[in-house]
Design an enzyme around this catalytic site. Structure first.
Site, PDB file in Angstrom:
ATOM      1  N   LYS A  25      33.447 -21.322 -15.535  1.00  0.00           N
ATOM      2  CA  LYS A  25      34.125 -21.484 -14.250  1.00  0.00           C
ATOM      3  C   LYS A  25      35.568 -20.982 -14.336  1.00  0.00           C
ATOM      4  O   LYS A  25      36.046 -20.260 -13.460  1.00  0.00           O
ATOM      5  CB  LYS A  25      34.093 -22.948 -13.829  1.00  0.00           C
ATOM      6  CG  LYS A  25      34.602 -23.211 -12.418  1.00  0.00           C
ATOM      7  CD  LYS A  25      34.457 -24.688 -12.049  1.00  0.00           C
ATOM      8  CE  LYS A  25      33.009 -25.097 -12.030  1.00  0.00           C
ATOM      9  NZ  LYS A  25      32.836 -26.516 -11.630  1.00  0.00           N
ATOM     10  N   ARG A  94      37.982 -30.197 -12.337  1.00  0.00           N
ATOM     11  CA  ARG A  94      36.562 -29.864 -12.464  1.00  0.00           C
ATOM     12  C   ARG A  94      36.228 -29.444 -13.890  1.00  0.00           C
ATOM     13  O   ARG A  94      37.031 -28.804 -14.562  1.00  0.00           O
ATOM     14  CB  ARG A  94      36.174 -28.715 -11.519  1.00  0.00           C
ATOM     15  CG  ARG A  94      36.383 -28.994 -10.041  1.00  0.00           C
ATOM     16  CD  ARG A  94      36.105 -27.728  -9.230  1.00  0.00           C
ATOM     17  NE  ARG A  94      36.381 -27.892  -7.827  1.00  0.00           N
ATOM     18  CZ  ARG A  94      35.466 -28.220  -6.910  1.00  0.00           C
ATOM     19  NH1 ARG A  94      34.218 -28.418  -7.276  1.00  0.00           N
ATOM     20  NH2 ARG A  94      35.794 -28.349  -5.642  1.00  0.00           N
ATOM     21  N   GLY A 103      26.156 -29.686 -12.030  1.00  0.00           N
ATOM     22  CA  GLY A 103      26.100 -31.105 -11.698  1.00  0.00           C
ATOM     23  C   GLY A 103      26.017 -32.046 -12.879  1.00  0.00           C
ATOM     24  O   GLY A 103      25.963 -33.256 -12.703  1.00  0.00           O
ATOM     25  N   MET A 105      28.260 -32.468 -15.386  1.00  0.00           N
ATOM     26  CA  MET A 105      29.532 -33.075 -15.794  1.00  0.00           C
ATOM     27  C   MET A 105      30.346 -33.413 -14.554  1.00  0.00           C
ATOM     28  O   MET A 105      29.901 -33.223 -13.430  1.00  0.00           O
ATOM     29  CB  MET A 105      30.268 -32.137 -16.749  1.00  0.00           C
ATOM     30  CG  MET A 105      29.573 -32.035 -18.102  1.00  0.00           C
ATOM     31  SD  MET A 105      30.448 -30.970 -19.251  1.00  0.00           S
ATOM     32  CE  MET A 105      30.305 -29.373 -18.457  1.00  0.00           C
ATOM     33  N   ARG A 333      30.227 -17.280 -10.307  1.00  0.00           N
ATOM     34  CA  ARG A 333      29.508 -17.166 -11.585  1.00  0.00           C
ATOM     35  C   ARG A 333      28.297 -16.294 -11.333  1.00  0.00           C
ATOM     36  O   ARG A 333      27.848 -16.130 -10.186  1.00  0.00           O
ATOM     37  CB  ARG A 333      29.084 -18.540 -12.099  1.00  0.00           C
ATOM     38  CG  ARG A 333      28.151 -19.284 -11.163  1.00  0.00           C
ATOM     39  CD  ARG A 333      27.922 -20.714 -11.610  1.00  0.00           C
ATOM     40  NE  ARG A 333      27.156 -21.463 -10.602  1.00  0.00           N
ATOM     41  CZ  ARG A 333      27.021 -22.775 -10.597  1.00  0.00           C
ATOM     42  NH1 ARG A 333      27.613 -23.497 -11.527  1.00  0.00           N
ATOM     43  NH2 ARG A 333      26.307 -23.377  -9.664  1.00  0.00           N
ATOM     44  N   HIS A 449      21.862 -29.612  -5.288  1.00  0.00           N
ATOM     45  CA  HIS A 449      21.684 -29.911  -6.714  1.00  0.00           C
ATOM     46  C   HIS A 449      20.231 -29.690  -7.130  1.00  0.00           C
ATOM     47  O   HIS A 449      19.948 -29.064  -8.159  1.00  0.00           O
ATOM     48  CB  HIS A 449      22.106 -31.357  -6.983  1.00  0.00           C
ATOM     49  CG  HIS A 449      21.837 -31.810  -8.388  1.00  0.00           C
ATOM     50  ND1 HIS A 449      20.657 -32.424  -8.753  1.00  0.00           N
ATOM     51  CD2 HIS A 449      22.578 -31.726  -9.510  1.00  0.00           C
ATOM     52  CE1 HIS A 449      20.695 -32.700 -10.042  1.00  0.00           C
ATOM     53  NE2 HIS A 449      21.848 -32.302 -10.523  1.00  0.00           N
ATOM     54  N   ARG A 624      -9.356 -13.036 -40.682  1.00  0.00           N
ATOM     55  CA  ARG A 624      -9.067 -14.037 -41.708  1.00  0.00           C
ATOM     56  C   ARG A 624     -10.365 -14.703 -42.143  1.00  0.00           C
ATOM     57  O   ARG A 624     -11.119 -15.214 -41.311  1.00  0.00           O
ATOM     58  CB  ARG A 624      -8.098 -15.096 -41.163  1.00  0.00           C
ATOM     59  CG  ARG A 624      -7.703 -16.141 -42.210  1.00  0.00           C
ATOM     60  CD  ARG A 624      -6.723 -17.144 -41.645  1.00  0.00           C
ATOM     61  NE  ARG A 624      -7.356 -18.079 -40.714  1.00  0.00           N
ATOM     62  CZ  ARG A 624      -6.682 -19.002 -40.026  1.00  0.00           C
ATOM     63  NH1 ARG A 624      -5.378 -19.091 -40.155  1.00  0.00           N
ATOM     64  NH2 ARG A 624      -7.318 -19.822 -39.212  1.00  0.00           N
ATOM     65  N   SER A 772       0.618 -11.373 -43.816  1.00  0.00           N
ATOM     66  CA  SER A 772       0.717 -11.954 -42.474  1.00  0.00           C
ATOM     67  C   SER A 772       1.225 -13.382 -42.644  1.00  0.00           C
ATOM     68  O   SER A 772       0.591 -14.187 -43.319  1.00  0.00           O
ATOM     69  CB  SER A 772      -0.647 -11.953 -41.786  1.00  0.00           C
ATOM     70  OG  SER A 772      -0.543 -12.508 -40.490  1.00  0.00           O
ATOM     71  N   GLY A 774       1.732 -16.967 -41.827  1.00  0.00           N
ATOM     72  CA  GLY A 774       1.160 -18.046 -41.009  1.00  0.00           C
ATOM     73  C   GLY A 774       2.215 -19.115 -40.801  1.00  0.00           C
ATOM     74  O   GLY A 774       2.285 -20.090 -41.552  1.00  0.00           O
ATOM     75  N   ASN A 776       2.695 -21.450 -38.691  1.00  0.00           N
ATOM     76  CA  ASN A 776       2.345 -22.831 -38.356  1.00  0.00           C
ATOM     77  C   ASN A 776       2.249 -23.672 -39.630  1.00  0.00           C
ATOM     78  O   ASN A 776       2.913 -24.698 -39.777  1.00  0.00           O
ATOM     79  CB  ASN A 776       1.016 -22.874 -37.594  1.00  0.00           C
ATOM     80  CG  ASN A 776       1.084 -22.165 -36.259  1.00  0.00           C
ATOM     81  OD1 ASN A 776       2.160 -21.925 -35.731  1.00  0.00           O
ATOM     82  ND2 ASN A 776      -0.067 -21.824 -35.710  1.00  0.00           N
ATOM     83  N   CYS A 840       1.491 -14.263 -37.578  1.00  0.00           N
ATOM     84  CA  CYS A 840       0.350 -14.587 -36.731  1.00  0.00           C
ATOM     85  C   CYS A 840       0.328 -16.042 -36.280  1.00  0.00           C
ATOM     86  O   CYS A 840      -0.604 -16.470 -35.613  1.00  0.00           O
ATOM     87  CB  CYS A 840      -0.964 -14.235 -37.424  1.00  0.00           C
ATOM     88  SG  CYS A 840      -1.220 -15.092 -38.970  1.00  0.00           S
ATOM     89  N   TYR A 860       5.024  -6.454 -37.000  1.00  0.00           N
ATOM     90  CA  TYR A 860       4.360  -6.885 -35.768  1.00  0.00           C
ATOM     91  C   TYR A 860       4.418  -8.397 -35.640  1.00  0.00           C
ATOM     92  O   TYR A 860       4.676  -9.128 -36.606  1.00  0.00           O
ATOM     93  CB  TYR A 860       2.904  -6.412 -35.724  1.00  0.00           C
ATOM     94  CG  TYR A 860       1.996  -7.061 -36.744  1.00  0.00           C
ATOM     95  CD1 TYR A 860       1.363  -8.272 -36.482  1.00  0.00           C
ATOM     96  CD2 TYR A 860       1.753  -6.440 -37.970  1.00  0.00           C
ATOM     97  CE1 TYR A 860       0.518  -8.865 -37.415  1.00  0.00           C
ATOM     98  CE2 TYR A 860       0.920  -7.019 -38.910  1.00  0.00           C
ATOM     99  CZ  TYR A 860       0.309  -8.239 -38.620  1.00  0.00           C
ATOM    100  OH  TYR A 860      -0.508  -8.824 -39.554  1.00  0.00           O
TER     101      TYR A 860
END
Length: 890
Positions: A25, A94, A103, A105, A333, A449, A624, A772, A774, A776, A840, A860
């Site tokens: 701001k 402000r 909104g 703060m 803004r 808002h 796999r 590759s 993994g 996860n 992957c 990739y």
């Protein structure tokens, strides 16, 4: 000698490139001042000052002196003194963080009014009602924001006089002011401060404190805004839109923030202050009404809006006030927008040669594209909506009506889809807005808002549905036709059309989703999306592949732009009727029985692979080998034992099955017999799968195809495992070549999903054609936690306490898991410079993670078919923005 830190800047000293120090701001106010727009003068207390205050509990010693000097300069510029009894200067205080937090703060207006100066303001303005209205607003804001008084106490006091504060007369306002002072005295034990300088310093500290309010923290976590940035404070000379019919206040956009259409959009409230528009407590007029009310101000505003859009080269959001015919610009803004608007605006600005194709691309992101792919309502001409409102944020959402934020959070946590219904929202409603599928309000417009926050979060929102009589106490709303919708009733909210319907409407595929699969644009939006993707494809380095386990998934993934399959999970092919064959393989007591089971599975696997290779003809397909914990193919031990116990004459097969389950039971199967271990431990299993792949590839070659099958060995922790598995695979490939006379090219690589594999990647690369990652399982094993258990138990606590800003299963943990990826790539390529590397895990479809993978040098990413378009887009953005993540650049 170190230059002393400067904590206060006049507007004329700053600019748009100082947002980190002056806040968004403040930087906007400084920039508008610099280019000559009519901005009320003021000064900015920097984010550095806020950081010192938050760290120590005390303002920097220099701040008081610098602020006093800045205030003196402001008083000279305005020709008035703060709080003077005859003609007082009043200021607003402000917040202004680096990133917009609408909104979240605090703001305090009319600082400088007291029992004396209110009389002076009345005389100077000639508007006694205006003076008393301003004074009661200050006491109400200051009492709640600075002194911590419950805001409902002030609202209840107003309600004893009138339903709308705009209707209060002079005597009532004066009386209400005294009531407000009494409330403060009763609740805090102190009087409302009469000294203007004291009001100002306390207001500045209150804005600093508001950085750490619950709603601000929740918003930052939702938007991934760092907690250590702090907020700047903007102190600005007040100008007044509540001086009568020739005054007013409004918010304007240089283009429609909901659709991106060209033109001036916004709201205007005559005889009001800015907070009235944003809060939505009064129904604003369309901005076009200003043309009739004040033609000169309307034309001047249009000129300023064009100046700002040309200067920022983007959609601008502008707050303004008309004070007795004089137009003032109070804020600008780069405006928040919906996903639809983001793509249209970027496309149009590119077509207008305002920005380049590269700039247009980095102004959109994968999350926005994903939202555009969501289904929409299939509304028939006979579907009569309950109500119409302002289409503030497009999309389709269905949920149970809920009337308060806490209940919305509770029900959403229990798995229920909800729609938050309010007269108007306040910052305190943020948790409920996050939890809800949609937000519906009976008041407010596109700049309220609810609208601004919902657009920023990508939530469906309809505002200003005036036909609805919302009764939050009775937890219901009614329509003019007499329909009553109670809490828990299901409604459908169409944020594109601005309508609300009773019940759950049917959904249909989005136009964008269809265009992505067909490659044909049907309107300006789909043209914008396809254009952005085409440019992303032309600049990106990362390939985008799919995680696909069926021919149907492969066909869809290719239509969505996949450049191959990065992960085909073969364990998913053993479900259904094939599960009995797997059981037979497990129960086999000798090689012959096991061989019969594997022989039965072979043609089924071969047919699967043939169809997938056909769908991805000419593109790589990384298959796999089976990688489930073995218990997933067997019945639950307890259930099976109970079944046997209850049966008078148990089936011998069940007895045998229970024995096998007991024999193979593991305390933690996710770290047990799976991956390469399973392939090495179960004779013939790996050979059967490799043979199925080889025979499928041979069949495709004979049919004139161009198969590019790749064999991936999962869960390798040491090169010795990979060497053993590779030797068996190469033996089978050689056998098939000899049997068919068809040479095969099947690269053999591994999935890096254990920390040890990443740390010894140089050794493993000696036996691998590709890696590759993994991510996860690599995240689970690096953090030492189970994703399913952790996300259901302590993750919310960790995010709330700032241990995580986002789940490491959603966005890659760059310092830990990401570092292992970098080490693995570096070490692997040091041994094998031609080593292909990819990701992957589902991180491959996460926008921020894609930027990291680009920087890490991977070849990739692979993700679920639905996420492919977004991944393509982000890969293009990553190529243009270099090493920073998407959240750092847009």
């Amino acid at each position: 000698m170190t230059k002393p830190t400067k904590y206060v800047y006049a507007f004329a000293e700053g600019g748009r490139d100082m947002a980190a120090l002056l806040g968004g701001k403040g930087a906007g106010l400084a920039e508008m001042t610099r280019i000559g727009l009519p901005v009320p003068p003021g000064f900015i207390v920097t984010t550095d000052a806020c950081k010192v205050y938050l760290a120590t509990g005390q303002e920097p010693p220099e701040l008081g002196v610098e602020a006093a000097q800045a205030l003196a300069g402001l008083e000279r510029a305005m020709g008035r003194t703060l709080g003077a009894p005859d003609d007082p200067l009043l200021v607003s205080v402000r917040s202004g963080a680096r990133f917009s937090m609408p909104g979240m703060m605090d703001t305090i207006l009319d600082i400088g009014l007291n029992d004396e100066s209110v009389t002076g303001l009345a005389k100077a303005s000639g508007q006694e009602r205006f003076a008393w209205d301003s004074y009661r607003r200050l006491i109400q804001m200051f009492g709640h924001t600075v002194m911590g008084v419950d805001g409902d106490l002030f609202e209840q006091a107003i309600a004893t006089h009138t339903a709308h504060d705009h209707d209060l007369g002079i005597a009532e306002l004066a009386h209400l002011t005294e009531e407000f002072k009494d409330i403060i005295r009763r609740e805090t034990g102190e009087d409302f401060p009469q000294e203007p300088a004291d009001q100002l310093s306390r207001a500045i500290r209150a804005v600093f404190d508001s950085w750490n309010t619950e709603r601000a923290r929740v918003y930052r976590h939702r938007e991934h805004i760092p907690d250590d940035l702090g907020t700047a404070v903007n102190v600005q000379a007040m100008v007044f839109g509540n001086l009568g019919p020739d005054s007013g206040t409004g918010v304007a956009f240089t283009r429609d923030p909901a659709t991106g259409e060209r033109g001036v959009y916004g709201d205007y409230l005559p005889d009001a202050q800015g907070e009235d528009v944003v809060a939505g407590v009064r129904d604003a007029l369309p901005l076009s009404e200003l043309r009739t009310l004040d033609p000169r101000a309307y034309v001047e505003l249009g000129d300023h809006l064009r100046t700002l859009e040309n200067h920022y080269r983007d959609l601008c959001d502008v707050e303004f006030t008309v004070e007795r015919g004089k137009l003032w610009v109070l804020q600008t803004r780069v405006g928040k927008r919906t996903a639809e608007a983001a793509f249209r605006i970027a496309h149009d600005l590119r077509e207008e040669h305002t920005i380049t194709a590269d700039e247009a691309l980095v102004r959109v992101d994968g999350a926005e594209l994903t939202r555009l792919m969501f289904p929409r309502f299939d509304v028939r001409t006979t579907d009569r909506p309950l109500a119409h409102g302002v289409p503030a944020s497009p999309g389709a959402a269905v949920g149970a009506v809920i009337f308060d934020s806490a209940e919305a959070v509770r029900r959403a946590a229990a798995g229920e889809q909800v729609v938050l219904v309010r007269r108007e929202t306040t910052p305190d409603d943020l948790p409920g807005m996050i939890a809800a599928q949609a937000v519906l309000t009976s008041r407010g417009g596109k700049t309220s808002h609810a609208a601004v926050v919902a657009r920023g979060m990508g939530k469906v929102c309809v505002c200003g549905a005036e036909e609805l009589a919302v009764d939050t106490a009775a937890r219901r709303f009614t329509t003019p036709s007499g329909a009553v919708v109670r809490e828990g009733d299901v409604v459908s909210v169409d944020g594109t059309a601005g309508t609300v319907h009773l019940g759950a409407l049917p959904l249909t595929a989005s136009d964008v989703g269809r265009a992505l699969e067909t490659g044909a644009a049907t309107d300006t939006l789909t043209e914008a999306v396809l254009g952005a993707l085409a440019h992303a494809d032309s600049v990106r380095r990362l390939e985008v592949r799919a995680n696909a386990d069926t021919p149907e998934d492969a066909v869809r993934a290719r239509a969505l732009g996949a450049q191959g399959i990065g992960l085909c999970r073969t364990e998913h092919m053993f479900l259904g009727e094939r599960r009995q064959l797997v059981e037979a393989m497990i129960l086999a007591r000798d090689d012959a029985a096991r061989g019969r089971a594997l022989d039965a599975l072979l043609p089924l696997q071969r047919a699967d692979f043939t169809a997938i290779l056909e769908a991805m003809d000419g593109l790589p397909v990384t298959i796999r080998l089976i990688d489930p914990p073995l218990h997933e193919f067997l019945p639950d031990r307890t259930d099976l034992a109970v079944r046997l116990a209850r049966t008078g004459h148990p089936d011998p097969h069940d007895r045998e099955l229970l024995a096998a389950v007991e024999r193979m039971h593991e305390q933690n199967p996710m770290l047990g017999l799976r991956g390469v271990r399973l392939g090495l431990a179960v004779p013939g299993l790996m050979a059967m799968q490799v043979r199925a792949i080889a025979e499928a590839a041979t069949q495709r070659l004979r049919d004139g195809g161009s198969p590019r099958a790749e064999i991936m060995i999962p869960l390798v922790g040491t090169v010795e495992e990979l060497r053993l598995a590779r030797a068996e695979a190469e033996l089978v490939l050689g056998e098939v070549e000899n049997e068919t006379g068809t040479p095969l090219q099947c690269p053999i690589g591994t999935m890096i999903e254990l920390p040890r594999a990443a740390l010894t990647a140089g050794r493993i690369a000696e036996a691998a054609d590709f890696f590759s990652f993994g991510t996860n399982d690599l995240t689970q094993t690096t953090w030492g936690l189970s994703r399913d258990d952790a996300e259901a138990s302590f993750f919310p606590l960790y995010i709330d306490k700032g241990v995580f800003s986002v789940s490491p299963f959603e966005t890659i943990d760059r310092e830990g898991v990401g570092r292992l990826v970098e080490l693995g790539v570096e070490a692997g390529r040091a041994v094998n410079p031609r080593l292909e590397t990819g990701v992957c895990g589902e991180h491959g479809g996460d926008p921020d993670s894609i930027h990291f993978f680009h920087r890490a040098g991977l070849d990739y990413v692979s993700c679920s078919p639905f996420r492919i378009p977004a991944a393509r887009l982000e890969a293009g953005c990553a190529a243009l923005t270099g090493t920073t993540g998407s959240s750092d650049t847009r």
